[in-house]
Structure formats: C-alpha cells, structure tokens
Design a protein around this motif. Structure first.
Motif, PDB file in Angstrom:
ATOM      1  N   GLY A  18     -29.722 -34.143 -22.111  1.00 26.81           N
ATOM      2  CA  GLY A  18     -28.767 -33.231 -21.956  1.00 26.81           C
ATOM      3  C   GLY A  18     -28.367 -32.910 -20.234  1.00 26.81           C
ATOM      4  O   GLY A  18     -27.687 -32.059 -20.054  1.00 26.81           O
ATOM      5  N   VAL A  19     -29.157 -33.574 -19.782  1.00 27.01           N
ATOM      6  CA  VAL A  19     -28.738 -33.281 -18.231  1.00 27.01           C
ATOM      7  C   VAL A  19     -27.652 -34.050 -17.554  1.00 27.01           C
ATOM      8  O   VAL A  19     -27.358 -35.270 -18.077  1.00 27.01           O
ATOM      9  CB  VAL A  19     -30.164 -33.964 -17.192  1.00 27.01           C
ATOM     10  N   GLU A  20     -26.865 -33.581 -16.749  1.00 25.78           N
ATOM     11  CA  GLU A  20     -25.635 -34.163 -16.026  1.00 25.78           C
ATOM     12  C   GLU A  20     -26.059 -34.604 -14.795  1.00 25.78           C
ATOM     13  O   GLU A  20     -26.908 -33.822 -14.243  1.00 25.78           O
ATOM     14  CB  GLU A  20     -24.527 -33.171 -15.967  1.00 25.78           C
ATOM     15  N   ILE A  21     -25.653 -35.954 -14.562  1.00 32.23           N
ATOM     16  CA  ILE A  21     -26.049 -36.842 -13.423  1.00 32.23           C
ATOM     17  C   ILE A  21     -24.817 -37.000 -12.456  1.00 32.23           C
ATOM     18  O   ILE A  21     -24.021 -37.575 -12.973  1.00 32.23           O
ATOM     19  CB  ILE A  21     -26.787 -37.800 -13.666  1.00 32.23           C
ATOM     20  N   VAL A  22     -24.957 -36.664 -11.360  1.00 26.93           N
ATOM     21  CA  VAL A  22     -23.719 -37.166 -10.206  1.00 26.93           C
ATOM     22  C   VAL A  22     -24.659 -38.266  -9.401  1.00 26.93           C
ATOM     23  O   VAL A  22     -25.552 -37.815  -8.702  1.00 26.93           O
ATOM     24  CB  VAL A  22     -23.477 -35.804  -9.476  1.00 26.93           C
ATOM     25  N   VAL A  23     -24.313 -39.421  -9.597  1.00 35.90           N
ATOM     26  CA  VAL A  23     -24.598 -40.532  -8.621  1.00 35.90           C
ATOM     27  C   VAL A  23     -23.886 -40.696  -7.464  1.00 35.90           C
ATOM     28  O   VAL A  23     -22.890 -40.904  -7.545  1.00 35.90           O
ATOM     29  CB  VAL A  23     -24.954 -41.690  -9.465  1.00 35.90           C
ATOM     30  N   LEU A  24     -24.689 -40.410  -6.183  1.00 37.02           N
ATOM     31  CA  LEU A  24     -23.938 -40.726  -4.947  1.00 37.02           C
ATOM     32  C   LEU A  24     -24.191 -42.185  -4.287  1.00 37.02           C
ATOM     33  O   LEU A  24     -25.112 -42.644  -4.399  1.00 37.02           O
ATOM     34  CB  LEU A  24     -24.373 -39.631  -3.917  1.00 37.02           C
ATOM     35  N   THR A  25     -23.300 -42.961  -4.297  1.00 35.60           N
ATOM     36  CA  THR A  25     -23.699 -44.335  -3.754  1.00 35.60           C
ATOM     37  C   THR A  25     -22.724 -44.803  -2.772  1.00 35.60           C
ATOM     38  O   THR A  25     -21.766 -43.989  -2.559  1.00 35.60           O
ATOM     39  CB  THR A  25     -23.581 -45.110  -5.428  1.00 35.60           C
ATOM     40  N   ASP A  26     -22.665 -46.054  -2.660  1.00 36.88           N
ATOM     41  CA  ASP A  26     -22.024 -46.875  -1.615  1.00 36.88           C
ATOM     42  C   ASP A  26     -20.478 -46.700  -1.796  1.00 36.88           C
ATOM     43  O   ASP A  26     -19.864 -46.843  -2.861  1.00 36.88           O
ATOM     44  CB  ASP A  26     -22.186 -48.461  -1.539  1.00 36.88           C
ATOM     45  N   ASP A  27     -19.793 -46.133  -0.846  1.00 37.21           N
ATOM     46  CA  ASP A  27     -18.240 -45.724  -0.799  1.00 37.21           C
ATOM     47  C   ASP A  27     -17.659 -46.906  -1.375  1.00 37.21           C
ATOM     48  O   ASP A  27     -16.552 -46.799  -2.094  1.00 37.21           O
ATOM     49  CB  ASP A  27     -18.023 -45.378   0.776  1.00 37.21           C
ATOM     50  N   PHE A  30     -41.128 -37.075 -16.238  1.00 32.98           N
ATOM     51  CA  PHE A  30     -41.573 -36.105 -15.234  1.00 32.98           C
ATOM     52  C   PHE A  30     -40.371 -35.546 -14.253  1.00 32.98           C
ATOM     53  O   PHE A  30     -40.731 -34.431 -14.108  1.00 32.98           O
ATOM     54  CB  PHE A  30     -42.080 -37.494 -13.964  1.00 32.98           C
ATOM     55  N   ILE A  31     -39.211 -36.327 -14.131  1.00 32.29           N
ATOM     56  CA  ILE A  31     -38.202 -35.403 -13.528  1.00 32.29           C
ATOM     57  C   ILE A  31     -37.488 -34.094 -14.546  1.00 32.29           C
ATOM     58  O   ILE A  31     -37.488 -33.164 -13.804  1.00 32.29           O
ATOM     59  CB  ILE A  31     -36.875 -36.746 -13.471  1.00 32.29           C
ATOM     60  N   LEU A  32     -37.735 -34.446 -15.783  1.00 27.91           N
ATOM     61  CA  LEU A  32     -37.410 -33.240 -16.675  1.00 27.91           C
ATOM     62  C   LEU A  32     -38.462 -32.113 -16.527  1.00 27.91           C
ATOM     63  O   LEU A  32     -38.082 -31.139 -16.776  1.00 27.91           O
ATOM     64  CB  LEU A  32     -37.471 -33.589 -18.172  1.00 27.91           C
ATOM     65  N   LYS A  33     -39.592 -32.499 -16.323  1.00 19.50           N
ATOM     66  CA  LYS A  33     -40.846 -31.599 -16.138  1.00 19.50           C
ATOM     67  C   LYS A  33     -40.672 -30.796 -14.963  1.00 19.50           C
ATOM     68  O   LYS A  33     -40.629 -29.371 -14.986  1.00 19.50           O
ATOM     69  CB  LYS A  33     -42.107 -32.159 -16.308  1.00 19.50           C
ATOM     70  N   VAL A  34     -40.402 -31.358 -13.957  1.00 17.27           N
ATOM     71  CA  VAL A  34     -40.264 -30.648 -12.596  1.00 17.27           C
ATOM     72  C   VAL A  34     -38.856 -29.781 -12.681  1.00 17.27           C
ATOM     73  O   VAL A  34     -38.820 -28.745 -12.190  1.00 17.27           O
ATOM     74  CB  VAL A  34     -39.871 -31.757 -11.387  1.00 17.27           C
ATOM     75  N   LEU A  35     -37.647 -30.463 -13.280  1.00 21.22           N
ATOM     76  CA  LEU A  35     -36.525 -29.776 -13.601  1.00 21.22           C
ATOM     77  C   LEU A  35     -36.586 -28.461 -14.400  1.00 21.22           C
ATOM     78  O   LEU A  35     -35.738 -27.553 -14.502  1.00 21.22           O
ATOM     79  CB  LEU A  35     -35.376 -30.554 -14.016  1.00 21.22           C
ATOM     80  N   GLY A  36     -37.841 -28.476 -15.318  1.00 19.30           N
ATOM     81  CA  GLY A  36     -38.140 -27.083 -16.052  1.00 19.30           C
ATOM     82  C   GLY A  36     -37.226 -27.331 -17.372  1.00 19.30           C
ATOM     83  O   GLY A  36     -37.062 -26.100 -17.800  1.00 19.30           O
ATOM     84  N   THR A  37     -36.680 -28.464 -17.859  1.00 20.10           N
ATOM     85  CA  THR A  37     -36.437 -28.579 -19.375  1.00 20.10           C
ATOM     86  C   THR A  37     -36.998 -28.919 -20.074  1.00 20.10           C
ATOM     87  O   THR A  37     -38.210 -29.734 -20.015  1.00 20.10           O
ATOM     88  CB  THR A  37     -35.083 -29.430 -19.179  1.00 20.10           C
ATOM     89  N   LEU A  62     -30.052 -47.065 -12.798  1.00 22.68           N
ATOM     90  CA  LEU A  62     -29.301 -47.430 -13.659  1.00 22.68           C
ATOM     91  C   LEU A  62     -29.202 -48.572 -14.519  1.00 22.68           C
ATOM     92  O   LEU A  62     -28.497 -48.635 -15.658  1.00 22.68           O
ATOM     93  CB  LEU A  62     -27.841 -47.546 -12.899  1.00 22.68           C
ATOM     94  N   GLN A  63     -29.984 -49.599 -14.078  1.00 23.37           N
ATOM     95  CA  GLN A  63     -30.624 -50.579 -14.788  1.00 23.37           C
ATOM     96  C   GLN A  63     -31.773 -50.471 -15.636  1.00 23.37           C
ATOM     97  O   GLN A  63     -32.497 -51.443 -16.135  1.00 23.37           O
ATOM     98  CB  GLN A  63     -30.475 -51.873 -14.234  1.00 23.37           C
ATOM     99  N   SER A  64     -32.300 -49.145 -15.851  1.00 24.37           N
ATOM    100  CA  SER A  64     -33.762 -49.020 -16.411  1.00 24.37           C
ATOM    101  C   SER A  64     -33.323 -47.837 -17.471  1.00 24.37           C
ATOM    102  O   SER A  64     -32.220 -47.482 -17.705  1.00 24.37           O
ATOM    103  CB  SER A  64     -34.769 -48.649 -15.310  1.00 24.37           C
ATOM    104  N   ASP A  65     -34.299 -47.447 -17.859  1.00 24.90           N
ATOM    105  CA  ASP A  65     -34.233 -46.252 -18.869  1.00 24.90           C
ATOM    106  C   ASP A  65     -33.854 -44.788 -18.321  1.00 24.90           C
ATOM    107  O   ASP A  65     -33.831 -43.878 -18.872  1.00 24.90           O
ATOM    108  CB  ASP A  65     -35.157 -46.145 -19.718  1.00 24.90           C
ATOM    109  N   VAL A  66     -34.195 -44.831 -16.624  1.00 19.55           N
ATOM    110  CA  VAL A  66     -34.156 -43.343 -16.038  1.00 19.55           C
ATOM    111  C   VAL A  66     -33.044 -42.588 -16.586  1.00 19.55           C
ATOM    112  O   VAL A  66     -32.917 -41.550 -16.917  1.00 19.55           O
ATOM    113  CB  VAL A  66     -34.538 -43.591 -14.470  1.00 19.55           C
ATOM    114  N   VAL A  67     -31.867 -43.073 -16.061  1.00 14.31           N
ATOM    115  CA  VAL A  67     -30.549 -42.301 -16.195  1.00 14.31           C
ATOM    116  C   VAL A  67     -30.194 -42.169 -17.758  1.00 14.31           C
ATOM    117  O   VAL A  67     -30.051 -40.921 -17.994  1.00 14.31           O
ATOM    118  CB  VAL A  67     -29.432 -42.823 -15.455  1.00 14.31           C
ATOM    119  N   PRO A  68     -30.272 -43.251 -18.272  1.00 12.06           N
ATOM    120  CA  PRO A  68     -29.997 -42.878 -19.900  1.00 12.06           C
ATOM    121  C   PRO A  68     -30.977 -41.898 -20.691  1.00 12.06           C
ATOM    122  O   PRO A  68     -30.458 -41.036 -21.387  1.00 12.06           O
ATOM    123  CB  PRO A  68     -30.267 -44.271 -20.695  1.00 12.06           C
TER     124      PRO A  68
END
Length: 495
Positions: A31-40, A488-495, A19-25
């Motif tokens: 165009g990918v939707e992201i659900v972050v599961l984190t500390d309750d 790399f994530i997008l490549k594995v995701l096939g987008t 979240l504090q890097s460029d990965v999620v942005p």
C-alpha cells in the motif's frame, strides 16, 4: 494514511535493484506509493516498461545537479568529494581507496600536487584516524545544498515520508539526500555494488539507514564510516533473486544460436573488467590464442563480453581496445564478442536490459574468466568455475609507446594512471575471493592454461568453495532478498 517514498535510481544497477526485483512490487503490495526519480532522458522509457498503479516517475534533474556542482565553488565541492571518497577509517582494508589517491597524484601536475594533493594527504590522515573528522566532513558538505532546492517542488507536491537512494550521497543523489535531511525526512541508502562499501566510504549527506548484502559489508560501513550498527540491515542482494529463480535464463540451444556458438565445443567466457585502471587486451588475446590453437584439454570457444567503459568516448584508449577485440573476432576462429545492451541517457550500458544475456552466459559457460569483477559473485551463484586473470603488460595504459609523437603508434594515454593487475589482489573484495579459494588466479599464460584445463576436465572442482563464497558475500540464497529488503523499509517507515 498512505505512506509515500522517493526512490533515487540514478544508475542502471539501481534500476535492477529496485525495479527488476521484488523490492518495489512488495512495497506497492503493502500500500505504499512510490515516486521513482531517474535519468531525465530515459524516464519515459523506464516508466512505460515498469508502469503500475501507485508508481510514479519523475526526472532526477541530473543536468541541474551537475550544473550546480560545476558552478558553485566547484573546486571546494570537488575537494570534499575526493576526501569523502578516500577518507574512510583505517580500521578497514583501504587498498582500493589508496589506489585512487595515487591516481589523482599521477594524473595531475606539480602545481596541483603541491597546492592540493599534499595538503589533502594531511586531511586524509586525520580522516583515516578520527571519527570526529569524518563526521565533520559530512556536516561540511551540507553547506552545498542548492537554495532553492533542486527538488523543492517535488517535496511539496508529493510530501514523501522517506527518501531512498542507491548510494549515501556518493553521486549526484547527494543533493536530494541533503534536501531530505534538511527537511527532517528520514532517508536510507541501499548498497547495490559488491565493492561499494570498501571502495567509497564517507557519506555525502546525513543518511540515517542502510541495507547491505552481508555482515562483511556491514562491518565496512560501521568501522569504515561510522554507521550506527543498529541502523544497518543485512538483507542480501535483491538484484540476484532472479538468478536463483532462473527467471532470466534462455534455453541453451537458443543462446548458442544467438551467438553462433558450436554446441560441441566447451564455452569459455571472458567478462571485461577493471578497464578504468588497466587494459584487458592481454587477457583476451591470451584466451583467443589458446582456444584457437586447440591446445586445451577440450575443444573450446571463447565468448568475450565487453565492459560498459569500452563504449565511452573518453579516454579514447577504451574505444581503441574495443576495436582491437572486434579485430580478434575476425582473426581467430571460435572467438565471438557480445556487448552489453544500452539503456540510454546517463544510464548508458549499465542498465538491466540484458539480464537474460548475462545469466545465460554464466550458466552455460564451462569456465568464466574475468579480472576480479563483481561477475565473480554472480558466476558463483550459477556454480560455474571461474578464474581471475591478471595478465598485463608493463606500464598498462601508460606504455612507452603511449607518449609517441606518432599517433598511429600510440597504444596508451601518456598521463593516464595505470595499475598492474597483479597489484590489485589485496583490494578488499579481491582478497576475499582469493582467500575463499572459490576460483583460481592466473598471473600468466601458463597459469591460465593450467587453470582452464583443470576446470574443463572437471567443473565440480571448487564447487563447495563457490557455495561458501556466496553465503559469505550475499548471505541469502533463497531468492527472497527483495521481499526481505522491502520488509525492512516498511519497518523503518512504520507501516
């Protein structure tokens, strides 16, 4: 059709990585939707800070996961976790894993040693030597997948195309990864820590893809725990892109004013580390005396950064050491203490709430001293001289006085495993630091005095070695590791 990803961010370092890097942005921009599961407990706080269209936050349900681990055949689950932690192949440096084996021996009684530890040693022998044993261990762990699943409703609600976690199931994320594997959903791990691929090893779930910092880590994953090399990506460390961009750097005057530092004195910083295995106080006290005596080549001051472990309630010795460090600040002139900022919940003091503090400390210090911490890598990014100090006392946390019947005299924990700082130089990351000659190792006060004076007089000493060290350990120094990882994530995701 829009692709959707689950990301497990169960640790402060994972918050920084995603979240504090460029990965999620970068993933959101694609165009990918992201659900972050984190500390309750801190989910809402994190959601408010990082809110963006396409980004959703859900609780990781760590309490339920812990409850399952404690109630469903807990001894068997613990044993599998122990074997997973130390069962990596002997084809890689196993020094760090070996230390944990002896820690378990030292902190348990003879009944445990005879009934569990010795039979486990035979299993570890198999795991260290045979790939089929390590793969069987992964399959065996799948037996412990909650039914119904802890995340069944979330999988059905969001229908994710991929699940990404910050470990391959070494922590409670194992239940999420096992459930994704059972559903046939592709999954991936990212490596967030410098020593993760050598200090931990066999996966806690069937995980298909990995992205890591360097060829060094890739080799540890492939040789140590049988990863398919074609499924391991070297993308650098997205968490450090902000260091290269200097996006967290405070103005020097502002930083010195924040900690009441004297701009006319050289700044020596100490980053506490390795607290779990040994006291840091001998290192810190030696530095405090040196700067206060004005015996160094340049008038200096000391800024001490406490470790997140110093804020744990158990064992009490960590909190006791914290109190002793604050006492030093009162006793000696030119000694200051800074503590990490807490994010809250189970993320504790490992969050990225003080990246400006960390970055400024490393950039404006004339020398950074620590105990083979990951901050050696981060400090090298800032091209600041660094020293690994290994001054310790016989017995460490297990001093003779630790067993005193007079509690007021105790300065240790009777059954706490302790490791001499002088004996950890061959741990994989520590050995690479020494071999790279990117900094100096000080085993006693005399060596610490000499190394400090050398760097205080010329901070360019070892600069070329620091640059080479960084290239070897994080591969990319162009502040684009976040975007490279997302690609790399997008490549594995096939987008």
């Amino acid at each position: 059709m829009t692709k959707r990803i689950f990301i497990s961010a169960d640790h402060g370092m994972a918050i920084i990585y995603f979240l504090q890097s460029d990965v999620v942005p970068a993933l959101l921009d694609a165009g990918v939707e992201i659900v972050v599961l984190t500390d309750d407990d801190t989910k809402e706080k994190i959601a408010q800070r990082f809110a963006r269209p396409g980004l959703t936050f859900e609780a990781l349900r760590l309490k339920q996961a812990n409850e399952y681990a404690k109630k469903v055949q807990p001894r068997i689950q613990w044993l599998l976790g122990y074997l997973r932690r130390v069962g990596g192949s002997r084809r890689i440096n196993t020094e760090a894993m070996d230390s944990h084996i002896w820690e378990v021996w030292a902190e348990n009684g003879w009944k445990f040693r005879v009934g569990i530890w010795i039979p486990s040693a035979l299993m570890i022998l198999l795991l260290r030597n045979f790939s089929f044993a390590r793969k069987f261990l992964i399959r065996l762990q799948n037996r412990f997948t909650p039914t119904p699943g802890l995340y069944t409703d979330l999988f059905e609600k969001y229908q994710p195309d991929m699940v990404i976690a910050s470990t391959p199931g070494w922590r409670m994320d194992r239940y999420l990864l096992r459930e994704s594997a059972r559903r046939g959903i592709p999954n991936m791990t990212v490596i967030v820590g410098w020593d993760n691929s050598s200090s931990y090893n066999v996966s806690g779930a069937d995980v298909q893809w990995a992205t890591c910092w360097s060829e060094l880590q890739k080799e540890e994953l492939v040789k140590g725990s049988d990863w398919n090399p074609e499924h391991v990506h070297v993308g650098g460390i997205p968490s450090y892109d902000g260091y290269f961009r200097e996006q967290w750097l405070m103005p020097r005057d502002e930083y010195f004013k924040l900690h009441n530092l004297d701009p006319k004195r050289k700044l020596i910083s100490y980053a506490s580390s390795f607290v779990h295995f040994a006291p840091n106080f001998p290192n810190i006290e030696a530095l405090a005396k040196l700067v206060s005596s004005d015996s160094l080549a340049e008038p200096s001051q000391l800024l001490i950064r406490l470790h997140p472990s110093h804020f744990q309630d158990k064992p009490k010795i960590f909190a006791d050491e914290r109190a002793k460090v604050f006492e030093l600040e009162k006793i000696y002139p030119n000694v200051h203490v800074v503590q990490p900022v807490a994010l809250g919940g189970s993320l504790g003091y490992y969050g990225g709430e003080d990246m400006d503090e960390k970055s400024s400390m490393m950039a404006y210090s004339d020398v950074v001293v620590t105990v083979y911490s990951t901050m050696l890598v981060e400090t090298a990014v800032h091209d600041t001289p660094m020293i690994a100090a290994t001054i310790d006392v016989p017995g460490g946390w297990n001093t003779v006085r630790a067993a005193s019947s007079d509690k007021s005299l105790r300065d240790g924990e009777p059954n706490k495993f302790s490791l001499s700082l002088k004996e950890i130089g061959d741990w994989p990351t520590h050995k690479r630091f020494r071999q790279a000659k990117a900094g100096r190792v000080a085993k006693n006060e005399k060596e610490l005095f000499e190394a400090l004076n050398m760097y205080l007089q010329d901070r360019c000493v070892d600069s070329a070695e620091r640059r080479k060290f960084i290239e070897n350990e994080i591969t990319f120094t162009d502040a684009t590791s976040g975007r490279r990882t997302a690609e790399f994530i997008l490549k594995v995701l096939g987008t």
